[in-house]
Scaffold this motif. Structure first.
Motif, PDB file in Angstrom:
ATOM      1  N   LEU A 360     -22.008 -36.494 -85.475  1.00 57.31           N
ATOM      2  CA  LEU A 360     -21.150 -35.454 -84.912  1.00 57.31           C
ATOM      3  C   LEU A 360     -21.638 -35.037 -83.535  1.00 57.31           C
ATOM      4  N   TRP A 361     -22.935 -34.974 -83.347  1.00 54.53           N
ATOM      5  CA  TRP A 361     -23.512 -34.664 -82.036  1.00 54.53           C
ATOM      6  C   TRP A 361     -23.249 -35.813 -81.065  1.00 54.53           C
ATOM      7  N   GLY A 362     -23.353 -37.034 -81.581  1.00 52.67           N
ATOM      8  CA  GLY A 362     -23.095 -38.216 -80.769  1.00 52.67           C
ATOM      9  C   GLY A 362     -24.322 -38.677 -80.011  1.00 52.67           C
ATOM     10  N   TYR A 363     -24.082 -39.657 -79.144  1.00 55.15           N
ATOM     11  CA  TYR A 363     -25.170 -40.221 -78.359  1.00 55.15           C
ATOM     12  C   TYR A 363     -25.489 -39.337 -77.160  1.00 55.15           C
ATOM     13  N   SER A 364     -26.731 -39.364 -76.760  1.00 55.69           N
ATOM     14  CA  SER A 364     -27.145 -38.692 -75.538  1.00 55.69           C
ATOM     15  C   SER A 364     -28.244 -39.509 -74.883  1.00 55.69           C
ATOM     16  N   SER A 365     -28.119 -39.742 -73.587  1.00 54.09           N
ATOM     17  CA  SER A 365     -29.170 -40.428 -72.847  1.00 54.09           C
ATOM     18  C   SER A 365     -30.217 -39.455 -72.331  1.00 54.09           C
ATOM     19  N   ASN A 366     -30.005 -38.177 -72.587  1.00 52.00           N
ATOM     20  CA  ASN A 366     -30.899 -37.140 -72.090  1.00 52.00           C
ATOM     21  C   ASN A 366     -31.782 -36.573 -73.198  1.00 52.00           C
ATOM     22  N   GLN A 367     -31.142 -35.943 -74.207  1.00 49.09           N
ATOM     23  CA  GLN A 367     -31.871 -35.363 -75.334  1.00 49.09           C
ATOM     24  C   GLN A 367     -31.076 -35.645 -76.615  1.00 49.09           C
ATOM     25  N   GLU A 368     -31.327 -36.772 -77.209  1.00 51.31           N
ATOM     26  CA  GLU A 368     -30.564 -37.150 -78.388  1.00 51.31           C
ATOM     27  C   GLU A 368     -31.025 -36.360 -79.603  1.00 51.31           C
ATOM     28  N   MET A 369     -30.059 -35.952 -80.434  1.00 48.64           N
ATOM     29  CA  MET A 369     -30.390 -35.266 -81.676  1.00 48.64           C
ATOM     30  C   MET A 369     -30.707 -36.292 -82.759  1.00 48.64           C
ATOM     31  N   VAL A 370     -31.815 -36.076 -83.435  1.00 51.83           N
ATOM     32  CA  VAL A 370     -32.229 -36.922 -84.549  1.00 51.83           C
ATOM     33  C   VAL A 370     -32.418 -36.019 -85.764  1.00 51.83           C
ATOM     34  N   ASN A 371     -31.818 -36.364 -86.880  1.00 52.19           N
ATOM     35  CA  ASN A 371     -31.929 -35.570 -88.106  1.00 52.19           C
ATOM     36  C   ASN A 371     -32.836 -36.246 -89.112  1.00 52.19           C
ATOM     37  N   ALA A 372     -33.360 -35.439 -90.024  1.00 52.77           N
ATOM     38  CA  ALA A 372     -34.280 -35.961 -91.033  1.00 52.77           C
ATOM     39  C   ALA A 372     -34.368 -34.988 -92.187  1.00 52.77           C
ATOM     40  N   SER A 373     -34.923 -35.462 -93.284  1.00 50.68           N
ATOM     41  CA  SER A 373     -35.158 -34.597 -94.432  1.00 50.68           C
ATOM     42  C   SER A 373     -36.430 -33.775 -94.205  1.00 50.68           C
ATOM     43  N   ASP A 374     -36.667 -32.841 -95.117  1.00 51.59           N
ATOM     44  CA  ASP A 374     -37.865 -32.004 -95.012  1.00 51.59           C
ATOM     45  C   ASP A 374     -39.145 -32.789 -95.277  1.00 51.59           C
ATOM     46  N   ARG A 375     -39.018 -34.013 -95.746  1.00 52.74           N
ATOM     47  CA  ARG A 375     -40.209 -34.845 -95.989  1.00 52.74           C
ATOM     48  C   ARG A 375     -40.768 -35.456 -94.712  1.00 52.74           C
ATOM     49  N   VAL A 376     -40.001 -35.350 -93.630  1.00 48.71           N
ATOM     50  CA  VAL A 376     -40.472 -35.847 -92.338  1.00 48.71           C
ATOM     51  C   VAL A 376     -41.191 -34.708 -91.624  1.00 48.71           C
ATOM     52  N   ASN A 377     -42.438 -34.948 -91.292  1.00 43.77           N
ATOM     53  CA  ASN A 377     -43.258 -33.922 -90.663  1.00 43.77           C
ATOM     54  C   ASN A 377     -43.602 -34.362 -89.245  1.00 43.77           C
ATOM     55  N   LEU A 378     -42.838 -33.847 -88.294  1.00 44.03           N
ATOM     56  CA  LEU A 378     -43.060 -34.157 -86.886  1.00 44.03           C
ATOM     57  C   LEU A 378     -43.206 -32.867 -86.109  1.00 44.03           C
ATOM     58  N   ALA A 379     -44.167 -32.830 -85.203  1.00 38.85           N
ATOM     59  CA  ALA A 379     -44.355 -31.687 -84.327  1.00 38.85           C
ATOM     60  C   ALA A 379     -43.869 -32.035 -82.927  1.00 38.85           C
ATOM     61  N   ILE A 380     -43.621 -31.029 -82.132  1.00 42.66           N
ATOM     62  CA  ILE A 380     -43.266 -31.258 -80.737  1.00 42.66           C
ATOM     63  C   ILE A 380     -44.420 -32.001 -80.061  1.00 42.66           C
ATOM     64  N   GLY A 381     -44.096 -33.069 -79.362  1.00 39.77           N
ATOM     65  CA  GLY A 381     -45.111 -33.900 -78.727  1.00 39.77           C
ATOM     66  C   GLY A 381     -45.464 -35.133 -79.523  1.00 39.77           C
ATOM     67  N   ASP A 382     -45.105 -35.162 -80.815  1.00 38.42           N
ATOM     68  CA  ASP A 382     -45.299 -36.387 -81.592  1.00 38.42           C
ATOM     69  C   ASP A 382     -44.295 -37.443 -81.116  1.00 38.42           C
ATOM     70  N   PHE A 383     -44.629 -38.683 -81.372  1.00 39.13           N
ATOM     71  CA  PHE A 383     -43.757 -39.781 -80.965  1.00 39.13           C
ATOM     72  C   PHE A 383     -42.940 -40.284 -82.146  1.00 39.13           C
ATOM     73  N   ILE A 384     -41.682 -40.574 -81.871  1.00 39.52           N
ATOM     74  CA  ILE A 384     -40.900 -41.361 -82.815  1.00 39.52           C
ATOM     75  C   ILE A 384     -40.804 -42.775 -82.254  1.00 39.52           C
ATOM     76  N   PHE A 385     -40.606 -43.747 -83.127  1.00 46.14           N
ATOM     77  CA  PHE A 385     -40.600 -45.150 -82.737  1.00 46.14           C
ATOM     78  C   PHE A 385     -39.280 -45.792 -83.136  1.00 46.14           C
ATOM     79  N   MET A 386     -38.782 -46.636 -82.248  1.00 49.88           N
ATOM     80  CA  MET A 386     -37.524 -47.333 -82.473  1.00 49.88           C
ATOM     81  C   MET A 386     -37.736 -48.816 -82.247  1.00 49.88           C
ATOM     82  N   ARG A 387     -36.939 -49.630 -82.941  1.00 51.67           N
ATOM     83  CA  ARG A 387     -36.937 -51.072 -82.700  1.00 51.67           C
ATOM     84  C   ARG A 387     -35.745 -51.438 -81.828  1.00 51.67           C
ATOM     85  N   PRO A 388     -35.980 -52.022 -80.651  1.00 51.63           N
ATOM     86  CA  PRO A 388     -34.852 -52.517 -79.853  1.00 51.63           C
ATOM     87  C   PRO A 388     -34.077 -53.579 -80.621  1.00 51.63           C
ATOM     88  N   ARG A 389     -32.775 -53.619 -80.393  1.00 50.50           N
ATOM     89  CA  ARG A 389     -31.966 -54.674 -81.013  1.00 50.50           C
ATOM     90  C   ARG A 389     -32.051 -55.972 -80.224  1.00 50.50           C
TER      91      ARG A 389
END
Length: 422
Positions: A360-389
């Motif tokens: 619903l938020w859609g794509y953003s090249s600036n600040q993309e919204m990423v959602n997760a369950s409460d089992r994901v524990n990330l703090a500001i400054g932590d890195f998320i990792f993606m696999r390029p296609r």
């Protein structure tokens, strides 16, 4: 108010279906591998999106290729999939090859300057204007195109243009003919057209030299009957070569290039002596589009890492703020929100598990919204990792490639400059 038995049954069935359709919680902590990458990036004070290469995995993938492509076959490294001189040099040194396949004129000039001992076959037919630009920009290098470069030609009309260029430059061009072996994306598909091109080459040895054939076979990897597709492709390739040899036997006296393959299919030619030149590139870094049975022994070795900028312990969307609790109740993976540095890449979330892009938020090249369950524990400054296609476009978006071993950055390799400056 009385509720009938039928209504109760239907209501119960609907509730059961709802429970069955409710998304499961896919979240969880990052594993030790990605935790190590995260800590290594923080120790290096990385603070923006970067493209990482796990060089230990890259090396293992190179070794997989060289176990299957062995002399007298030549392993040809695909430049567009590994768009960095330093990365190419690393692959070439470890694999013991100097053969490259190029696709883009500015990259071709950089290869000529930085890797002057390379043997280059073009992987697509370039407009004659691009070929002319290559020669115009070929300065201050020991690279000798008349001996080290094969121009790919797909029609006699293009060959005529290249012939005129060679005459204008006062040089000789080595010509590799693209043949259609089943992909139907162009190239010589008929014997008559092939004979016409070969006759042109034979008639002008001062300006044109026949170097061989290239037949791209990517369609085989995703064929429902891979063995049959391979047989048909190989038969077609052999038939066209035989017809060419019969038409111009004098052009076949030296060693010619019979090129095919790609990362998705190179494993199919381990015992095929007819093809003496096999290409592969993306399989060394393994973007997710290459997760195929033919590459089951390869490991993912490239990742986008980007820091978390903001966090919210719910999913608040403009105009429907009231639905935040409903979102989380229906889909546990919509329980919290992270906003990342950048986004909208050709890539998919890899770590921590269970991250999803909010549709619903859609794509953003600036600040993309990423959602997760409460089992994901990330703090500001932590890195998320993606696999390029894929690698050929994505790798060029992040500046220097960060080569890592054991969770530490050991290399910073510039990518190609794709801007034409001439």
């Amino acid at each position: 108010m009385k509720i009938g038995r039928r209504a109760l049954i239907l209501g119960g069935a609907a509730a059961a279906v709802a429970v069955l359709l409710r998304p499961s919680d896919r979240g969880g902590p990052r594993d030790a591998y990605f935790a190590s990458l995260d800590q290594g990036l923080k120790r290096a004070s990385v603070g923006r999106p970067r493209l990482l290469l796990d060089l230990d995995r890259v090396d293992a993938n190179i070794d997989q290729v060289t176990r299957r492509i062995r002399p007298p076959q030549t392993y040809r490294v695909v430049v567009k999939s590994l768009p960095s001189i330093d990365l190419l040099r690393h692959v070439m040194d470890r694999s013991g090859t100097r053969a490259l396949m190029g696709f883009h004129q500015p990259f071709l000039n950089q290869v000529a300057r930085e890797l002057p001992d390379a043997d280059v076959l073009l992987g697509k037919p370039l407009p004659v204007q691009s070929a002319a630009a290559f020669y115009r920009d070929l300065r201050g290098t020991d690279f000798r195109p008349e001996a080290q470069l094969q121009w790919l030609v797909d029609t006699d009309a293009r060959l005529a243009e290249y012939q005129q260029l060679a005459r204008a430059l006062g040089t000789r061009l080595r010509i590799n003919l693209e043949i259609d072996v089943g992909l139907h994306r162009g190239g010589f598909g008929g014997v008559d057209a092939l004979r016409q091109a070969l006759q042109r080459i034979a008639d002008d040895p001062r300006h044109l030299e026949f170097a061989g054939f290239m037949g791209y076979d990517v369609f085989i990897a995703k064929s429902q009957n891979q063995a049959r597709a391979l047989r048909q492709m190989t038969t077609r390739y052999r038939e066209l070569v035989a017809a060419a040899r019969a038409a111009q036997p004098g052009l076949f006296e030296g060693r010619l290039t019979f090129n095919t393959g790609g990362s998705q299919t190179y494993t199919l030619y381990e015992d095929e002596a007819f093809f003496n030149d096999i290409s592969a590139g993306s399989g060394l870094v393994m973007p997710s589009d290459f997760d195929l049975p033919t590459l089951a022994d390869h490991q993912p070795a490239c990742f986008i890492a980007t820091p978390v900028l903001k966090h919210d312990d719910q999913v608040l969307l403009p105009g429907v703020e009231f639905a935040a609790g409903v979102f989380a109740a229906w889909n546990p993976n919509w329980s919290q929100s992270f906003y990342i540095y950048g986004g909208n890449w050709q890539a998919d979330y890899a770590s921590p598990p269970g991250l999803i892009r909010n549709p619903l938020w859609g794509y953003s090249s600036n600040q993309e919204m990423v959602n997760a369950s409460d089992r994901v524990n990330l703090a500001i400054g932590d890195f998320i990792f993606m696999r390029p296609r894929q690698s050929e476009a994505v790798f060029l978006q992040f500046g220097d490639l960060l080569g890592m071993r054991g969770g530490e950055i050991t290399e910073r390799w510039p990518v190609f400059d794709s801007v034409v400056r001439s």
